[in-house]
Design a protein around this motif. Sequence first.
Motif, PDB file in Angstrom:
ATOM      1  N   TRP A 158      -5.149 -10.145   5.048  1.00 13.25           N
ATOM      2  CA  TRP A 158      -6.136  -9.102   4.806  1.00 13.25           C
ATOM      3  C   TRP A 158      -6.528  -9.156   3.331  1.00 13.25           C
ATOM      4  O   TRP A 158      -5.815  -8.650   2.469  1.00 13.25           O
ATOM      5  CB  TRP A 158      -5.581  -7.730   5.173  1.00 13.25           C
ATOM      6  N   THR A 159      -7.661  -9.751   3.071  1.00 13.32           N
ATOM      7  CA  THR A 159      -8.179  -9.810   1.704  1.00 13.32           C
ATOM      8  C   THR A 159      -8.863  -8.490   1.380  1.00 13.32           C
ATOM      9  O   THR A 159      -9.141  -7.667   2.274  1.00 13.32           O
ATOM     10  CB  THR A 159      -9.202 -10.956   1.555  1.00 13.32           C
ATOM     11  N   ALA A 160      -9.133  -8.280   0.127  1.00 11.37           N
ATOM     12  CA  ALA A 160      -9.822  -7.061  -0.289  1.00 11.37           C
ATOM     13  C   ALA A 160     -11.199  -6.978   0.364  1.00 11.37           C
ATOM     14  O   ALA A 160     -11.648  -5.893   0.780  1.00 11.37           O
ATOM     15  CB  ALA A 160      -9.943  -7.014  -1.811  1.00 11.37           C
ATOM     16  N   ARG A 219      -2.509   1.489   9.306  1.00 16.16           N
ATOM     17  CA  ARG A 219      -1.801   1.314   8.032  1.00 16.16           C
ATOM     18  C   ARG A 219      -2.622   1.809   6.843  1.00 16.16           C
ATOM     19  O   ARG A 219      -2.069   2.243   5.830  1.00 16.16           O
ATOM     20  CB  ARG A 219      -1.411  -0.152   7.845  1.00 16.16           C
ATOM     21  N   LEU A 220      -3.952   1.744   6.958  1.00 19.03           N
ATOM     22  CA  LEU A 220      -4.831   2.243   5.895  1.00 19.03           C
ATOM     23  C   LEU A 220      -5.090   3.740   5.999  1.00 19.03           C
ATOM     24  O   LEU A 220      -5.816   4.303   5.170  1.00 19.03           O
ATOM     25  CB  LEU A 220      -6.170   1.494   5.926  1.00 19.03           C
ATOM     26  N   LYS A 273      -4.351  -2.357  11.364  1.00 23.02           N
ATOM     27  CA  LYS A 273      -4.721  -2.238   9.956  1.00 23.02           C
ATOM     28  C   LYS A 273      -5.333  -0.871   9.671  1.00 23.02           C
ATOM     29  O   LYS A 273      -5.059  -0.257   8.627  1.00 23.02           O
ATOM     30  CB  LYS A 273      -5.704  -3.347   9.562  1.00 23.02           C
ATOM     31  N   ALA A 274      -6.151  -0.362  10.583  1.00 27.44           N
ATOM     32  CA  ALA A 274      -6.745   0.970  10.400  1.00 27.44           C
ATOM     33  C   ALA A 274      -5.644   2.023  10.327  1.00 27.44           C
ATOM     34  O   ALA A 274      -5.721   2.962   9.524  1.00 27.44           O
ATOM     35  CB  ALA A 274      -7.710   1.283  11.536  1.00 27.44           C
ATOM     36  N   TRP A 290     -15.753   0.704  10.235  1.00 25.99           N
ATOM     37  CA  TRP A 290     -15.065   1.876  10.788  1.00 25.99           C
ATOM     38  C   TRP A 290     -15.882   3.133  10.505  1.00 25.99           C
ATOM     39  O   TRP A 290     -16.057   3.987  11.379  1.00 25.99           O
ATOM     40  CB  TRP A 290     -13.670   1.977  10.171  1.00 25.99           C
ATOM     41  N   LEU A 307     -13.807  -3.854   6.966  1.00 24.24           N
ATOM     42  CA  LEU A 307     -13.199  -3.032   8.028  1.00 24.24           C
ATOM     43  C   LEU A 307     -13.513  -1.566   7.795  1.00 24.24           C
ATOM     44  O   LEU A 307     -13.943  -0.857   8.714  1.00 24.24           O
ATOM     45  CB  LEU A 307     -11.677  -3.251   8.069  1.00 24.24           C
ATOM     46  N   LYS A 308     -13.331  -1.089   6.564  1.00 27.66           N
ATOM     47  CA  LYS A 308     -13.612   0.322   6.265  1.00 27.66           C
ATOM     48  C   LYS A 308     -15.086   0.659   6.497  1.00 27.66           C
ATOM     49  O   LYS A 308     -15.404   1.735   7.023  1.00 27.66           O
ATOM     50  CB  LYS A 308     -13.232   0.637   4.819  1.00 27.66           C
ATOM     51  N   ILE A 323     -10.756  -5.934   4.013  1.00 26.19           N
ATOM     52  CA  ILE A 323     -10.416  -4.501   4.109  1.00 26.19           C
ATOM     53  C   ILE A 323     -11.658  -3.656   3.877  1.00 26.19           C
ATOM     54  O   ILE A 323     -11.900  -2.677   4.602  1.00 26.19           O
ATOM     55  CB  ILE A 323      -9.292  -4.152   3.115  1.00 26.19           C
ATOM     56  N   GLU A 324     -12.488  -4.010   2.904  1.00 26.70           N
ATOM     57  CA  GLU A 324     -13.718  -3.247   2.642  1.00 26.70           C
ATOM     58  C   GLU A 324     -14.676  -3.345   3.824  1.00 26.70           C
ATOM     59  O   GLU A 324     -15.312  -2.358   4.194  1.00 26.70           O
ATOM     60  CB  GLU A 324     -14.392  -3.744   1.358  1.00 26.70           C
TER      61      GLU A 324
END
Length: 163
Positions: free
Chosen positions: A3-5, A41-42, A38-39, A15, A11-12, A8-9
């Motif tokens: 999961w790179t930055a 965990r975030l 991942k969602a 979402w 995904l957010k 993750i961005e």
Amino acid sequence: MDWTAEAIERLKALWAEGHSTAEIGRRMGISKNAVVGKAHRLNLPARPSPIRRDAQPRPAPVPRAPRPVAPARAAVPPPMLRAAPAVAPAAPPPAPAAPVLRAFPAPAARPRLGSRTCCWPIGEPGTSAFRFCGAEPMAGKPYCAEHAALAYVKPRDRREDAA
């Protein structure tokens, strides 16, 4: 998956747009379960369940009043019901043939079920005529000899079919 930055961005962002986890997974080339994990965990905001679409709780069931018991019929109907019908009523359809067993006498008092009485049900459950056989059971069985013959059927020998 790493999961790179950037991932993750992305995904957010997906979402926040409200896409389904399966759609996010397709767009990112990963599995739906990876997205869900991942969602979680975030600590992303939870989604409404697609199974429970209505957010309103269902009302508690209202208990029903017992059905009134029909009064016993009089031997002679009231005068207004005596008129003969213009057309003779059709005969009721014949009942399906059932195996005829010996008639078990209705006991004066219902027998207490246990290890010393036959537990074979007789009649329609929920009616006043429903009862259990109550005869002497076979040793080690819950039924009398006649009902045990109906309840315990020997399986066929499969070797007869293999020819």
